[in-house]
Design an enzyme around this catalytic site. Structure first.
Site, short mmCIF file in Angstrom:
data_model
loop_
_atom_site.label_atom_id
_atom_site.label_comp_id
_atom_site.label_asym_id
_atom_site.label_seq_id
_atom_site.Cartn_x
_atom_site.Cartn_y
_atom_site.Cartn_z
N TYR A 137 0.86 -0.95 0.24
CA TYR A 137 0.02 -0.23 -0.16
C TYR A 137 1.19 1.02 0.04
O TYR A 137 0.80 1.68 0.82
CB TYR A 137 -0.56 -0.36 1.10
CG TYR A 137 -1.97 1.03 0.79
CD1 TYR A 137 -2.60 0.63 0.68
CD2 TYR A 137 -2.24 1.50 2.53
CE1 TYR A 137 -4.33 1.78 0.61
CE2 TYR A 137 -3.03 2.66 2.37
CZ TYR A 137 -3.82 2.26 1.71
OH TYR A 137 -5.05 3.53 1.97
N HIS A 142 -2.54 7.59 -3.14
CA HIS A 142 -2.94 7.27 -2.91
C HIS A 142 -3.63 6.72 -1.28
O HIS A 142 -4.79 6.95 -0.94
CB HIS A 142 -3.46 5.66 -3.60
CG HIS A 142 -4.13 4.77 -2.94
ND1 HIS A 142 -4.88 4.83 -3.59
CD2 HIS A 142 -3.84 3.08 -2.00
CE1 HIS A 142 -6.38 3.40 -3.10
NE2 HIS A 142 -5.59 2.66 -2.55
N GLU A 208 -7.77 -1.45 -9.43
CA GLU A 208 -6.41 -0.76 -8.57
C GLU A 208 -5.38 -0.93 -9.83
O GLU A 208 -4.76 -2.45 -9.90
CB GLU A 208 -6.07 -1.86 -7.89
CG GLU A 208 -7.41 -1.08 -6.34
CD GLU A 208 -6.64 -1.24 -4.85
OE1 GLU A 208 -6.28 -2.57 -4.82
OE2 GLU A 208 -7.45 -0.77 -4.59
N GLU A 210 -1.83 -1.46 -10.52
CA GLU A 210 -0.76 -1.46 -9.69
C GLU A 210 0.62 -2.44 -10.62
O GLU A 210 -0.20 -2.89 -12.00
CB GLU A 210 -1.29 -2.73 -8.76
CG GLU A 210 -1.65 -2.18 -7.73
CD GLU A 210 -1.87 -3.37 -6.60
OE1 GLU A 210 -1.43 -4.18 -5.50
OE2 GLU A 210 -3.02 -3.03 -5.75
N ASP A 242 -5.24 -4.84 -9.58
CA ASP A 242 -6.49 -5.25 -8.46
C ASP A 242 -7.42 -5.23 -8.32
O ASP A 242 -7.91 -4.13 -7.37
CB ASP A 242 -5.45 -5.84 -7.00
CG ASP A 242 -5.32 -6.09 -5.31
OD1 ASP A 242 -5.78 -7.31 -5.67
OD2 ASP A 242 -4.47 -5.34 -5.03
N GLN A 249 -15.58 -3.48 1.05
CA GLN A 249 -14.34 -3.46 1.54
C GLN A 249 -14.87 -2.56 2.72
O GLN A 249 -14.14 -2.90 3.67
CB GLN A 249 -12.97 -2.78 0.58
CG GLN A 249 -11.93 -2.73 0.89
CD GLN A 249 -11.07 -1.54 0.03
OE1 GLN A 249 -11.56 -1.42 -1.27
NE2 GLN A 249 -10.08 -1.44 0.10
N TYR A 253 -13.41 -4.51 6.27
CA TYR A 253 -11.91 -4.30 6.51
C TYR A 253 -11.53 -4.04 8.05
O TYR A 253 -10.65 -3.95 8.11
CB TYR A 253 -11.84 -3.15 5.94
CG TYR A 253 -11.56 -2.02 6.25
CD1 TYR A 253 -12.88 -1.03 6.05
CD2 TYR A 253 -9.82 -1.21 6.00
CE1 TYR A 253 -12.77 0.23 6.53
CE2 TYR A 253 -10.00 0.07 6.83
CZ TYR A 253 -11.53 1.05 7.00
OH TYR A 253 -11.31 1.75 6.92
N LYS A 262 -11.21 -8.45 -1.98
CA LYS A 262 -10.06 -8.52 -2.40
C LYS A 262 -9.78 -10.04 -3.32
O LYS A 262 -8.42 -9.91 -4.41
CB LYS A 262 -9.34 -7.68 -1.73
CG LYS A 262 -9.34 -6.31 -1.24
CD LYS A 262 -8.55 -5.31 -2.11
CE LYS A 262 -8.60 -3.80 -1.48
NZ LYS A 262 -8.09 -3.31 -2.58
N SER A 266 -7.23 -11.08 -8.93
CA SER A 266 -6.70 -10.46 -9.50
C SER A 266 -5.75 -10.31 -10.84
O SER A 266 -6.15 -11.48 -11.65
CB SER A 266 -5.38 -10.22 -8.44
OG SER A 266 -5.78 -9.90 -7.20
#
Ligand code: CA
Length: 425
Positions: A137, A142, A208, A210, A242, A249, A253, A262, A266
Site C-alpha cells: 500500500y 493513494h 486498482e 498496480e 487488483d 471492503q 475491513y 480483494k 487479481s
C-alpha cells in the site's frame, strides 16, 4: 558491468515495429500454449513468440548450465529458482541469437519453423505458480486519498504509514492472466443509512492500477534480506489489476484489513519483464521524511520510470483512457518492501507475487482507482461514448498498459485486459 542484452544499439533480424513494447532489448519471459497444444516457456520479440524449450532442444543454449527440461514446463518457477546469473546468461544468449548479424537461426528455416510462432498461434498462460501473494500500500498519494475519503481529511495518513511499507497477505488462488473474464462478486455490505447489512452483488466494483514483482528463492525461514541486496532476488515485473469491491471492503475491513473485497480476482499481464531489462530506467524515489529506520535505508536509485495507463472499454464501444500514472511515484521501493517483508524472518520463495499497491500520482488524472478518479462516486468520469462511470459496469473491459521510454525504443509490458461479467447465479 553493463548487461549485454540492454544495448540500445541492438537490432533484430525479426521485424519489430518502432513502437513495439517488445524490441530485442526487452526479452521478457512467459508461458504459452502453442498451435500444437504444447505448453512451453517462451519469450517475445516484436509480434513473434519464441519457444525457448525448442531453442534449448536445438542446442542454442549450449554452454549455459540448464537442465534439459527447464523450459519444457508450465510455469517459470524452476527457471526463476536458478537465480540471477542464469537469467542473465539466458537473456544475453537470446539477444545474441536474434541479433541482426547472427546467421545461426536467422538462416536456418527448419529451426525457425519450429521455434517461432505468430501471436495468433499461441495462448498466453499464467507465467508462474504463485505460492504466496502479498499486496503493499505504498503510494503516498493513494493512501492519502483513501484516508481522506474513509477517515479524516486532516490526518489522512495513519501514524505508521511513513515508517512501514504497509502490506497484507492476499490470496493467490484467484490470480489470473490477461483476457480471462471475471464475474461481479457477491457479498455482504452495509448500505448508507441502513441498520443491518445486506447480501448481494457488489455495487462498487473497482480496479486498482498496480505493478507487481516476482521473486526467486530469497532466504530461509528466520533469515532477513538486506535492503541493498533485495533487488538480486527480484526476477521481474508485471502489470497488476487488483480488482476491488469497495462496498464490501468498506464494511469488512475493520479491524484486520482486506478480505473478500480483494480476493475474487487479481489479473496480471502475461509477460514478465525482467528487472535486468529495466536497469536503464532507474530514477530517484520521492524523498522520505522522516528518514525510515536503518534497515529500510538504501543506497543508489531503486525506483523505475514506468509510464502506466488505464482504459475502460464499454461493450461495443471504443476505449477511453481514464488515468495516466507512473511507477516512479511510489513512496516505498520494491527493495524496501522486500527488506521489510523478510525482516522478521518470513521466507520468500520462487514465484511469490508482491503487489505495489494502487499507483496514484498527484493530479486527479493520475489516480489509480475509480474510487479516487470519481472521488467516491461524487465526480463521475466521462467516457468517449458519452456515458459516465463511478465504478465498473457489467460488460466493461478494463485495460492496463505500461512501458518505459528509451532513446528510440520502448520496453513495454503489453497489457492486462479483463472484462467484468454479471454475477454468476
Ligand atoms: Ca491493492
Amino acid at each position: 558491468m553493463p548487461i549485454k542484452a540492454n544495448n540500445p544499439g541492438l537490432k533484430s533480424w525479426l521485424d519489430v515495429s518502432p513502437d513495439s513494447d517488445f524490441p530485442i532489448q526487452n526479452i521478457p519471459f512467459g508461458v504459452f500454449l502453442t498451435r500444437d497444444d504444447v505448453i512451453t516457456i517462451g519469450t517475445r520479440i516484436g509480434d513473434y513468440a519464441i519457444d525457448l524449450a525448442a531453442m534449448h532442444q536445438l542446442g542454442y543454449f549450449e554452454g549455459i548450465p540448464l537442465t534439459d527440461d527447464i523450459f519444457l514446463q508450465d510455469t517459470l518457477n524452476d527457471f526463476i529458482s536458478d537465480g540471477k546469473k542464469t537469467w542473465r546468461l539466458v537473456r544475453d544468449k537470446i539477444s545474441d541469437v536474434f541479433e541482426a548479424d547472427n546467421p545461426s537461426l536467422r538462416d536456418n528455416k527448419e529451426h525457425r519453423d519450429i521455434i517461432l510462432f505468430t501471436l495468433d498461434e499461441i495462448e498466453m498462460k499464467l507465467p508462474v505458480y504463485i505460492g504466496d501473494y502479498t499486496d503493499f500500500y505504498s503510494s503516498r498519494e493513494h493512501a492519502t486519498n483513501v484516508g481522506k475519503m474513509f477517515r479524516d481529511p486532516e490526518n489522512a495518513l495513519l501514524p505508521n504509514w511513513l515508517h512501514i511499507p504497509v502490506g497484507y497477505h492476499g490470496r493467490s488462488s484467484t490470480i489470473v492472466t490477461t483476457d480471462i473474464p471475471i464475474h461481479r462478486p457477491k457479498g455482504q455490505t452495509m448500505p448508507k443509512g441502513a441498520d443491518a447489512p445486506v447480501f448481494g452483488p457488489s455495487k462498487m466494483v473497482d480496479f486498482e492500477l498496480e505493478m507487481a514483482f516476482i521473486t526467486t528463492d530469497a532466504n530461509s525461514m528466520g533469515e532477513s534480506i538486506p535492503v541493498d541486496d533485495a533487488e538480486d532476488y527480484i526476477f521481474g515485473l508485471v502489470l497488476l489489476n487488483d480488482w476491488s469491491a469497495r462496498d464490501i471492503q468498506k464494511w469488512e475491513y475493520v479491524p484486520l484489513g482486506p478480505f473478500l473485497a480483494k480476493n475474487f480476482a487479481s489479473c496480471i499481464s502475461p509477460w514478465i519483464v525482467t528487472l535486468d531489462a529495466l536497469q536503464p530506467f532507474k530514477v530517484d524515489s520521492p524523498a522520505q521524511k522522516p528518514a525510515p529506520l536503518p534497515y529500510l535505508q538504501y543506497s543508489g536509485q531503486k525506483s523505475y520510470d514506468v509510464h502506466l495507463e488505464v482504459a475502460i472499454q464499454p461493450e461495443n464501444a471504443a476505449e477511453s483512457v481514464v488515468a495516466r500514472s507512473n511507477f516512479k511515484y511510489m513512496y516505498w521501493t520494491m527493495a524496501q518492501q522486500l527488506a521489510h517483508h523478510t525482516v522478521n524472518g518470513c521466507e520468500i520463495n520462487s514465484g511469490d507475487l508482491m503487489g505495489s499497491g494502487t499507483i496514484s500520482g498527484e493530479t486527479p488524472d493520475s489516480f489509480g482507482s475509480m474510487l479516487e478518479l470519481a472521488w467516491q462516486g461524487t465526480k463521475p468520469i466521462s467516457l468517449e461514448n458519452g456515458e459516465t462511470r463511478t465504478s465498473i459496469q457489467d460488460q466493461d473491459t478494463v485495460i492496463m498498459r505500461g512501458y518505459c521510454l528509451g532513446d528510440g525504443y520502448k520496453i513495454g509490458f503489453g497489457e492486462v485486459r479483463t472484462q467484468l461479467l454479471p454475477p454468476l447465479a
